[in-house]
Design an enzyme around this catalytic site. Structure first.
Site, PDB file in Angstrom:
ATOM      1  N   THR A  47       0.887  -1.255  -0.124  1.00 51.06           N
ATOM      2  CA  THR A  47      -0.081  -0.090  -0.023  1.00 51.06           C
ATOM      3  C   THR A  47       0.827   1.378  -0.052  1.00 51.06           C
ATOM      4  OG1 THR A  47      -1.631  -1.050   1.013  1.00 51.06           O
ATOM      5  CG2 THR A  47      -2.062   1.220   1.111  1.00 51.06           C
ATOM      6  N   CYS A  48       2.090   1.366   0.739  1.00 49.82           N
ATOM      7  CA  CYS A  48       2.890   2.527   0.975  1.00 49.82           C
ATOM      8  C   CYS A  48       3.487   2.714  -0.724  1.00 49.82           C
ATOM      9  CB  CYS A  48       3.911   2.146   1.974  1.00 49.82           C
ATOM     10  SG  CYS A  48       3.226   2.070   3.567  1.00 49.82           S
ATOM     11  N   THR A  49       3.880   1.379  -1.450  1.00 46.79           N
ATOM     12  CA  THR A  49       4.225   1.561  -2.723  1.00 46.79           C
ATOM     13  C   THR A  49       3.191   2.242  -3.686  1.00 46.79           C
ATOM     14  OG1 THR A  49       5.910  -0.184  -2.398  1.00 46.79           O
ATOM     15  CG2 THR A  49       5.336   0.375  -4.683  1.00 46.79           C
ATOM     16  N   ALA A  52       3.057   5.824  -2.863  1.00 42.18           N
ATOM     17  CA  ALA A  52       4.110   6.826  -3.249  1.00 42.18           C
ATOM     18  C   ALA A  52       4.217   6.762  -4.995  1.00 42.18           C
ATOM     19  CB  ALA A  52       5.438   6.046  -2.858  1.00 42.18           C
TER      20      ALA A  52
END
Length: 153
Positions: A47-49, A52
Site C-alpha cells: 500500500t505504501c508503494t 508513493a
C-alpha cells in the site's frame, strides 16, 4: 504518544534528513508553497508503494498548482534512498527514525511506525485539512482537489 494536531492550528515545524545528507525543514516552504505532508508506515510495502507511485505520477500536476509533497516514515535514510530509486520517486522522503515528527503530529501507530495520514498545510504554515483515510492509488488527485476546494491554489 502525543495528541494529534488539528485543522486550523499551526503545523509543527519539522526538520529531517533525506538522501544525500540534505536536511529539509517545513519552514523552507513557508510563504512559497502549499505542503502535503504525508506519513506512511514502511518503505517497499504494497500500500505504501501504491501511494508513493500515485504521488510520483501526479507530481507534474502537483507542481503546477504549487504543492510540495513530503513523505515521512520512521525508516532510515538508506531505506528511503532504495525505495526512491527502485520506484523512481520524484519528491523528498524524510527519515524520522527518532519518531520526533510522528510524535509532533500525533500519528505514531501502536507498532511504533507512522500511521497513514496526510496533512495539507497552507503557505502560512497552518493545517487546512487532514486525511486519516487515504486512497493510496489516487492520493495525488485527492490532494489537488482538496487544495482547490479550500482555495489554496
Amino acid at each position: 504518544m502525543s495528541d494529534k494536531v488539528k485543522i486550523g492550528q499551526e503545523a509543527p515545524n519539522i526538520e529531517a534528513e533525506t538522501y544525500g545528507g540534505e536536511k529539509i525543514s517545513l519552514n523552507d516552504y513557508r510563504d512559497k508553497k502549499v505542503v502535503a505532508l504525508y506519513f506512511y508506515p514502511k518503505d517497499n510495502t504494497p500500500t505504501c508503494t501504491k501511494e508513493a507511485c500515485s504521488i510520483r505520477d501526479g507530481t507534474k500536476d502537483l507542481e503546477k498548482y504549487g504543492i510540495q509533497v513530503l513523505g515521512v516514515s520512521t525508516d532510515g535514510v538508506k531505506s528511503h534512498e532504495n525505495f526512491k530509486n527502485k520506484y523512481k520517486l520524484n519528491f523528498p522522503l524524510l527519515s524520522d527514525k527518532g519518531k520526533n515528527i510522528v510524535k509532533a503530529y500525533g500519528v505514531e501507530s501502536m507498532f511504533g511506525s507512522a500511521k497513514r495520514e496526510t496533512f495539507l498545510i497552507d503557505k502560512s504554515g497552518n493545517i487546512r485539512y487532514i486525511w486519516d483515510k487515504v486512497k493510496a492509488d489516487s492520493h495525488a488527485n485527492e490532494i489537488i482537489e482538496k487544495a482547490k476546494e479550500l482555495g489554496l491554489v
